[in-house]
Design an enzyme around this catalytic site. Structure first.
Site, PDB file in Angstrom:
ATOM      1  N   GLY A  30       0.849  -1.221  -0.044  1.00 26.55           N
ATOM      2  CA  GLY A  30      -0.174  -0.137  -0.031  1.00 26.55           C
ATOM      3  C   GLY A  30       0.902   1.089  -0.164  1.00 26.55           C
ATOM      4  N   THR A  31       2.128   1.314   0.602  1.00 25.40           N
ATOM      5  CA  THR A  31       2.830   2.360   0.755  1.00 25.40           C
ATOM      6  C   THR A  31       3.554   2.560  -0.685  1.00 25.40           C
ATOM      7  OG1 THR A  31       3.736   1.775   3.005  1.00 25.40           O
ATOM      8  CG2 THR A  31       5.307   3.159   1.376  1.00 25.40           C
ATOM      9  N   GLN A  77      -7.832   1.688   4.932  1.00 29.25           N
ATOM     10  CA  GLN A  77      -8.692   1.268   6.355  1.00 29.25           C
ATOM     11  C   GLN A  77     -10.071   0.877   5.777  1.00 29.25           C
ATOM     12  OE1 GLN A  77      -7.519   0.189   9.121  1.00 29.25           O
ATOM     13  NE2 GLN A  77      -5.447   0.863   8.674  1.00 29.25           N
ATOM     14  N   SER A 134      -4.342  -1.749   0.337  1.00 21.80           N
ATOM     15  CA  SER A 134      -3.377  -2.475   1.094  1.00 21.80           C
ATOM     16  C   SER A 134      -3.935  -3.860   1.280  1.00 21.80           C
ATOM     17  CB  SER A 134      -2.543  -2.168   1.827  1.00 21.80           C
ATOM     18  OG  SER A 134      -1.538  -2.993   2.495  1.00 21.80           O
ATOM     19  N   ALA A 135      -3.563  -5.125   0.633  1.00 17.35           N
ATOM     20  CA  ALA A 135      -4.362  -6.269   0.828  1.00 17.35           C
ATOM     21  C   ALA A 135      -4.147  -6.851   2.381  1.00 17.35           C
ATOM     22  CB  ALA A 135      -3.682  -7.412  -0.238  1.00 17.35           C
ATOM     23  N   HIS A 136      -3.180  -6.648   3.021  1.00 15.82           N
ATOM     24  CA  HIS A 136      -3.268  -7.141   4.298  1.00 15.82           C
ATOM     25  C   HIS A 136      -4.028  -6.448   5.500  1.00 15.82           C
ATOM     26  CE1 HIS A 136      -0.012  -4.457   4.963  1.00 15.82           C
ATOM     27  NE2 HIS A 136       0.100  -4.546   6.238  1.00 15.82           N
ATOM     28  N   CYS A 180       6.987   7.175  19.861  1.00 18.19           N
ATOM     29  CA  CYS A 180       7.959   7.912  19.570  1.00 18.19           C
ATOM     30  C   CYS A 180       9.309   7.207  19.447  1.00 18.19           C
ATOM     31  CB  CYS A 180       8.249   9.023  20.798  1.00 18.19           C
ATOM     32  SG  CYS A 180       7.290  10.114  21.189  1.00 18.19           S
TER      33      CYS A 180
END
Length: 378
Positions: free
Chosen positions: A69-70, A177, A194-196, A320
């Site tokens: 997806g990225t 999402q 994104s498939a996962h 963080c």
């Protein structure tokens, strides 16, 4: 262990596992080759493409498979920017977009373009009129996510899409999402997923570019995937992803209603059982499977670790890192507490018992951490 981190990665759908294994026997060859094995793999690939397109309301030739997806987000942003005659065109994005979108937009900015961030309210929602106000002449792309990955707030995609259409500006919707969980509003020009996130295997992303949308690959030319993505896709994984998406879409209405009821219970009970907790995101405009909250006086990473020991897999949206020491850009943009954050995201099949056990264990976990920090009396 109760797995409650579906926003990061959804457990593999049983149908996807079965199809993936079978496709390893039938779809291992290069789908671009003309021999029998290649043609068989090519047919499986196009079958997967057609299945994904049908769920997303797209034409099969608009759908390309990426490595993640990225990567799909990077290609969407940079490809829309590269297609313009004026390389200095602006990318307009909400301040709570996924880092994949914002990183690509900043790369565009470093190359001479502009980036305009749309502010959000304390629920993480942007106003459609604010987006439209920044999408003036010279805008290369508007990016508005379907639903936020950290707090679950949905955005006014349809209204933004109408404004973009009036201005002739392409709209990118990061639907990672939402796909498989909620309908994606119309009006987008580019869509990524994104498939996962929906129960497919990792390593499969989706990039959809509507016909007529200005887009040019920012990478060296490759004949694969309509010239949008270099290299051959992993056919067995892509086919498994398509089957998982079709299964999720078939059960979407009933399962989303059931998970939404469980999320409503979490939103109601967490503040009641744990003092000094702030719910995050919108109660009205939200994804059906995700709830986030912040616990005062403790850090989110400690809560997540302690909950894991108690048998609950959740995550924190405010991590963080040692390298950046920066909290979540989403929570910062919302102007809310950036530490002590916990995100619970329910996969399909989550039971009432899973949620009740989480609600039973959470107060003791938080109280223990506050006591260890010496702040239990605050």
């Amino acid at each position: 262990m109760a797995y409650l981190d579906a926003a990061s990665a959804h457990p593999l759908h049983p149908a996807a596992r079965e199809v993936w294994a079978a496709a390893l026997e039938q779809g291992w060859a290069d789908p671009a080759r003309l021999h029998a094995e290649g043609r068989r793999a090519g047919l499986l690939l196009e079958e997967a493409r057609a299945g994904v397109a049908a769920v997303l309301g797209a034409h099969p030739d608009e759908v390309s498979f990426t490595a993640s997806g990225t990567q799909a987000c990077h290609l969407a942003v940079l490809g829309a920017s590269a297609a313009r005659r004026d390389p200095a065109g602006a990318v307009v994005a909400t301040a709570v977009e996924h880092s994949a979108v914002l990183q690509a937009a900043r790369a565009h900015e470093r190359s001479g373009g502009a980036l305009r961030l749309v502010p959000v309210d304390r629920e993480g929602r942007a106003a459609a009129e604010d987006v439209a106000a920044l999408a003036g002449p010279g805008t290369a792309l508007v990016a508005v996510q379907a639903g936020n990955h950290e707090v679950g707030t949905t955005q006014p995609v349809a209204e933004v899409g109408a404004a973009c259409a009036e201005r002739g500006v392409p709209l990118l919707v990061d639907a990672a999402q939402a796909v498989g969980r909620a309908p994606v509003p119309a009006g987008w020009s580019l869509l990524t997923a994104s498939a996962h996130k929906w129960g497919g295997p990792p390593g499969v992303g989706v990039l959809v570019v509507r016909r007529g949308t200005r887009w040019r690959s920012p990478l060296p030319e490759d004949e694969r995937e309509g010239g949008r993505v270099p290299g051959p896709p992993a056919v067995p994984a892509v086919l498994a992803a398509a089957v998982a998406l079709q299964a999720a879409a078939a059960a979407q209405d009933a399962e989303s209603a059931r998970l939404s009821r469980l999320v409503e219970r979490l939103r109601r009970e967490v503040p009641r059982r744990v003092p000094d907790v702030a719910l995050l995101g919108s109660a009205e405009h939200r994804l059906p499977h995700l709830v986030a909250f912040s616990c005062l006086y403790v850090d989110g990473e400690s809560v997540v670790t302690a909950l894991s020991r108690a048998g609950h897999a959740v995550s924190s949206g405010s991590s963080c890192t040692a390298s950046t020491l920066r909290p979540s850009h989403v929570l910062e943009a919302m102007g809310v507490l950036t530490h002590g954050n916990v995100r619970v995201s329910l996969p399909a099949g989550t039971t009432d018992a899973d949620v009740e056990r989480f609600l039973d264990d959470l107060p003791g976990v938080v109280a223990g951490l506050r006591a260890a920090a010496g702040v239990q009396a605050l």
